[in-house]
Design a protein around this motif. Structure first.
Motif, short mmCIF file in Angstrom:
data_model
loop_
_atom_site.label_atom_id
_atom_site.label_comp_id
_atom_site.label_asym_id
_atom_site.label_seq_id
_atom_site.Cartn_x
_atom_site.Cartn_y
_atom_site.Cartn_z
N ALA A 65 0.85 -1.19 0.00
CA ALA A 65 0.00 0.00 0.00
C ALA A 65 0.88 1.24 0.00
O ALA A 65 2.01 1.22 0.52
CB ALA A 65 -0.91 -0.01 1.22
N ILE A 66 0.39 2.30 -0.60
CA ILE A 66 1.13 3.56 -0.70
C ILE A 66 0.42 4.58 0.18
O ILE A 66 -0.60 5.15 -0.22
CB ILE A 66 1.21 4.05 -2.16
CG1 ILE A 66 1.72 2.94 -3.07
CG2 ILE A 66 2.11 5.28 -2.26
CD1 ILE A 66 1.59 3.25 -4.54
N PRO A 67 0.93 4.82 1.38
CA PRO A 67 0.22 5.72 2.30
C PRO A 67 0.13 7.14 1.76
O PRO A 67 1.08 7.67 1.19
CB PRO A 67 1.09 5.67 3.57
CG PRO A 67 1.93 4.44 3.44
CD PRO A 67 2.15 4.25 1.97
N ASN A 68 -1.04 7.74 1.94
CA ASN A 68 -1.26 9.14 1.58
C ASN A 68 -0.79 9.44 0.16
O ASN A 68 -0.09 10.43 -0.09
CB ASN A 68 -0.55 10.07 2.57
CG ASN A 68 -0.98 9.82 4.01
OD1 ASN A 68 -2.17 9.72 4.29
ND2 ASN A 68 -0.02 9.71 4.91
N ASN A 69 -1.18 8.60 -0.75
CA ASN A 69 -0.68 8.74 -2.12
C ASN A 69 -1.28 9.95 -2.83
O ASN A 69 -2.50 10.10 -2.90
CB ASN A 69 -1.02 7.47 -2.92
CG ASN A 69 -0.60 7.58 -4.37
OD1 ASN A 69 0.50 8.04 -4.67
ND2 ASN A 69 -1.47 7.16 -5.26
N ILE A 70 -0.41 10.82 -3.34
CA ILE A 70 -0.83 11.95 -4.18
C ILE A 70 -0.03 11.98 -5.47
O ILE A 70 -0.16 12.92 -6.25
CB ILE A 70 -0.66 13.29 -3.44
CG1 ILE A 70 0.80 13.52 -3.04
CG2 ILE A 70 -1.58 13.38 -2.23
CD1 ILE A 70 1.10 14.89 -2.47
N THR A 71 0.79 10.95 -5.69
CA THR A 71 1.78 10.99 -6.76
C THR A 71 1.64 9.86 -7.77
O THR A 71 1.71 10.09 -8.98
CB THR A 71 3.20 10.94 -6.17
OG1 THR A 71 3.32 11.90 -5.13
CG2 THR A 71 4.26 11.18 -7.23
N MET A 72 1.45 8.64 -7.29
CA MET A 72 1.56 7.47 -8.14
C MET A 72 0.24 7.17 -8.85
O MET A 72 -0.81 7.73 -8.54
CB MET A 72 1.99 6.26 -7.30
CG MET A 72 3.21 6.54 -6.41
SD MET A 72 4.62 7.25 -7.30
CE MET A 72 5.12 5.88 -8.35
N GLY A 73 0.31 6.21 -9.78
CA GLY A 73 -0.85 5.86 -10.59
C GLY A 73 -1.91 5.07 -9.85
O GLY A 73 -2.97 4.80 -10.41
N GLY A 74 -1.66 4.70 -8.61
CA GLY A 74 -2.63 3.98 -7.80
C GLY A 74 -2.17 3.97 -6.36
O GLY A 74 -1.03 4.35 -6.05
N ASP A 75 -3.05 3.53 -5.46
CA ASP A 75 -2.73 3.51 -4.04
C ASP A 75 -2.09 2.21 -3.60
O ASP A 75 -1.83 2.01 -2.41
CB ASP A 75 -3.99 3.75 -3.21
CG ASP A 75 -4.58 5.13 -3.45
OD1 ASP A 75 -3.81 6.04 -3.81
OD2 ASP A 75 -5.81 5.30 -3.27
N GLU A 76 -1.83 1.32 -4.55
CA GLU A 76 -1.25 0.02 -4.24
C GLU A 76 -0.41 -0.43 -5.42
O GLU A 76 -0.79 -0.21 -6.58
CB GLU A 76 -2.37 -0.99 -3.95
CG GLU A 76 -1.88 -2.39 -3.61
CD GLU A 76 -3.03 -3.38 -3.50
OE1 GLU A 76 -2.92 -4.34 -2.72
OE2 GLU A 76 -4.03 -3.21 -4.23
N ILE A 77 0.72 -1.07 -5.13
CA ILE A 77 1.54 -1.67 -6.18
C ILE A 77 1.66 -3.16 -5.88
O ILE A 77 1.82 -3.55 -4.71
CB ILE A 77 2.92 -0.99 -6.28
CG1 ILE A 77 3.68 -1.50 -7.51
CG2 ILE A 77 3.74 -1.16 -5.01
CD1 ILE A 77 4.93 -0.70 -7.84
N VAL A 78 1.54 -3.99 -6.91
CA VAL A 78 1.45 -5.44 -6.72
C VAL A 78 2.41 -6.14 -7.67
O VAL A 78 2.57 -5.74 -8.83
CB VAL A 78 0.01 -5.93 -6.97
CG1 VAL A 78 -0.09 -7.45 -6.81
CG2 VAL A 78 -0.97 -5.25 -6.01
N VAL A 79 3.03 -7.21 -7.15
CA VAL A 79 3.84 -8.12 -7.97
C VAL A 79 2.98 -9.35 -8.26
O VAL A 79 2.48 -9.99 -7.32
CB VAL A 79 5.13 -8.53 -7.26
CG1 VAL A 79 5.94 -9.50 -8.13
CG2 VAL A 79 5.96 -7.32 -6.88
#
Length: 559
Positions: free
Chosen positions: A516-530
């Motif tokens: 999970a990406i806390p307090n996301n304002i930058t990336m393309g989603g709030d989670e990144i998965v492998v």
């Protein structure tokens, strides 16, 4: 505000302005270092893309992303070349990259001072313009971002200053070949928008007028420019551009980089989109509200000077105004509407407009500054009204600068918590021979030795062509993308599920790690998965034990 003095555009900006610019950058750096415990990074994954191209270039592998595979994914080959000079230096390349950006930002402050003086502004007003520029939050953000923005700002403002000087000299005497065109060509190698600036400069050299008629009834009459001088300038620019453009054509089949197609840039309409113009106005207004409101008066001041005598307060042409107006109009006819509007992350394609916006805004205030003078008399009391107005003008910009420090640190934290964190997790577990399909190619590729397949089509442009062909044949986008992935059979896929939701629903791609990406304002989603794939040939290894104890085994699906 002082009354105008005798302008000298060749004078340097006061040292205190340059020190203030360095201090603003140091403040942002300190906030980043404090909040991230010196885990330094960048506010965009794109910076890592530049560094990957630069590393391969420094290693003698040309403009490649996967070593040995030439690709035209860099929109800023000049910036890539500068970064390549930093790669062999000892120490952390992140620090060197930030230092380069800060130096360019400080040089840009001096360039804004010179441009303001070239337009006839007094030292006080030129200092105001440079001060507003150095305190613009997005420009300080850019200085530490590792992106090419400070380089483009410096080259474009230098080019405009030289252009104004050459144009004035041509009005007074024999036409001079515009050497400034070569600077604009260099700017185009830092940002492709420099090509528009070059075209606008050529137009401005042709917009030469002279006044005729009695005072009060004067009319402007167009005067034929010296076409030979303009053609010589364009030839000089072509000398700088022909090599990179021919490389793009040879390596990628187009004179444009692959990023242009990935951003869906194309001629979509013949008239500007007003919704798009409104969005751009918002980007400029938030950190510079007063300058956005007064820049129109600065544009009118340049128009009023047309046909006047050459000199600092005479005919200076229209290039700054053409640039400020022309860039949003050009993008507005190419950009999709809605969520896919072309403006770059946080509107960064328009950050290079801030210096010109500020200079024109201050130019629009020049007459008011002359009337007010340093003090306004109220009976026996001398009110420093000019100083109060300067404080009022600076207040929203300084407020935005302070708020921007936290936003900048959060941008860096988002990248560190997603792409950088997943690369660090994979590093001890992933065989170097494994192939990764990703949609954020920067940090993952720079921090890992693995070959990548770029689902966003910057480093793997064939995917866009294949998906376009399949969707034109009636296939859905998700099926077309799945087919493109299947043709390449990567071992793992690392993506934001919100970008490719069909993967999360496909049982052939089980998740093996999610962050999970806390307090996301930058990336393309709030989670990144492998995700594992049906073609996984290299199972993840158990990470080596650390001094704090053995690492846990790789989590199972969804872990």
């Amino acid at each position: 505000m002082p009354v105008p003095d005798s302008p000298d555009s060749r004078s340097r900006a006061p040292v205190w302005l340059l020190l203030a610019g360095a201090l603003a950058c140091l403040g942002y750096f300190a906030v980043e270092a404090w909040l991230l415990s010196f885990d330094l990074g960048f506010p965009l994954d794109d910076t890592w893309i530049h560094l990957q191209f630069a590393r391969n270039l420094a290693a003698g592998q040309g403009l490649s992303y996967n070593p040995g595979e030439l690709v035209t994914g860099s929109t800023a080959p000049l910036w890539t070349a500068l970064l390549a000079l930093l790669i062999p230096l000892p120490g952390n390349v992140v620090v060197w990259t930030k230092l380069l950006g800060v130096v360019l930002h400080i040089a840009g402050i001096d360039a804004v001072w010179r441009l303001a003086r070239e337009l006839g502004l007094s030292r006080g007003l030129a200092a105001l313009a440079a001060g507003l520029t150095l305190a613009t939050s997005w420009l300080v953000w850019s200085a530490l971002s590792g992106m090419e923005i400070p380089l483009f700002v410096l080259l474009s403002v230098w080019g405009m200053t030289l252009h104004l000087r050459e144009r004035a000299a041509s009005l007074e005497g024999p036409p001079r070949p515009p050497l400034s065109f070569a600077l604009f060509a260099a700017a185009a190698l830092a940002r492709p928008e420099g090509l528009l600036l070059l075209v606008l400069a050529a137009v401005d050299r042709c917009l030469v007028f002279e006044r005729e008629g009695e005072a009060g009834e004067e009319r402007l009459r167009w005067r034929r420019p010296d076409a030979r001088a303009v053609l010589i300038g364009l030839a000089l620019a072509a000398c700088a551009l022909v090599g990179p453009l021919l490389f793009y054509r040879w390596a990628g089949g187009s004179f444009l980089p692959t990023t242009f197609a990935a951003k869906n840039g194309d001629l979509r309409r013949w008239l500007p989109d007003l919704q798009y113009i409104y969005m751009v106005a918002g980007i400029l207004f938030r950190p510079q509200p007063w300058m956005t409101l007064t820049a129109g008066a600065g544009v009118l001041a340049l128009v009023e000077r047309l046909g006047g005598p050459p000199g600092p307060r005479g005919d200076r042409g229209l290039l700054p105004a053409l640039w400020l107006i022309g860039l949003p109009l050009a993008y507005s006819i190419m950009s999709p509407t809605g969520k896919g509007m072309i403006a770059g992350n946080f509107g960064r394609y328009y950050f290079p407009l801030f210096p010109v916006l500020v200079v024109l805004g201050v130019l629009g205030l020049e007459r008011a500054a002359r009337v007010l003078g340093p003090r306004v008399r109220a009976g026996r009391l001398g009110l420093p009204l000019g100083a109060l107005l300067v404080a009022l003008i600076l207040w929203p910009t300084i407020g935005s600068l302070v708020q921007g420090a936290g936003r900048y640190a959060q941008n860096v934290a988002n990248v560190q918590d997603s792409d950088v964190a997943i690369a660090r997790w994979l590093a001890p577990r992933l065989a170097p021979e494994a192939v990764l399909a990703v949609n954020d190619i920067g940090a993952i590729k720079f921090l890992l030795p693995n070959q990548i397949v770029d689902l966003a089509s910057i480093a793997t442009p064939e995917i866009r062509r294949e998906v376009g062909r399949d969707t034109a044949a009636g296939m859905s986008w998700s099926d077309a993308m799945t087919a493109a992935i299947a043709r390449r059979q990567p071992d793992y896929i690392v993506v934001f599920p919100s970008w490719v939701p069909f993967l999360a629903r496909d049982p052939r791609f089980p998740p093996v790690r999610s962050l999970a990406i806390p307090n996301n304002i930058t990336m393309g989603g709030d989670e990144i998965v492998v995700y594992a794939t049906p073609w996984t040939r290299y199972p993840l290894r158990e990470a080596a034990p650390t001094a704090a104890g053995p690492s846990p085994a790789p989590p199972g699906p969804g872990g």
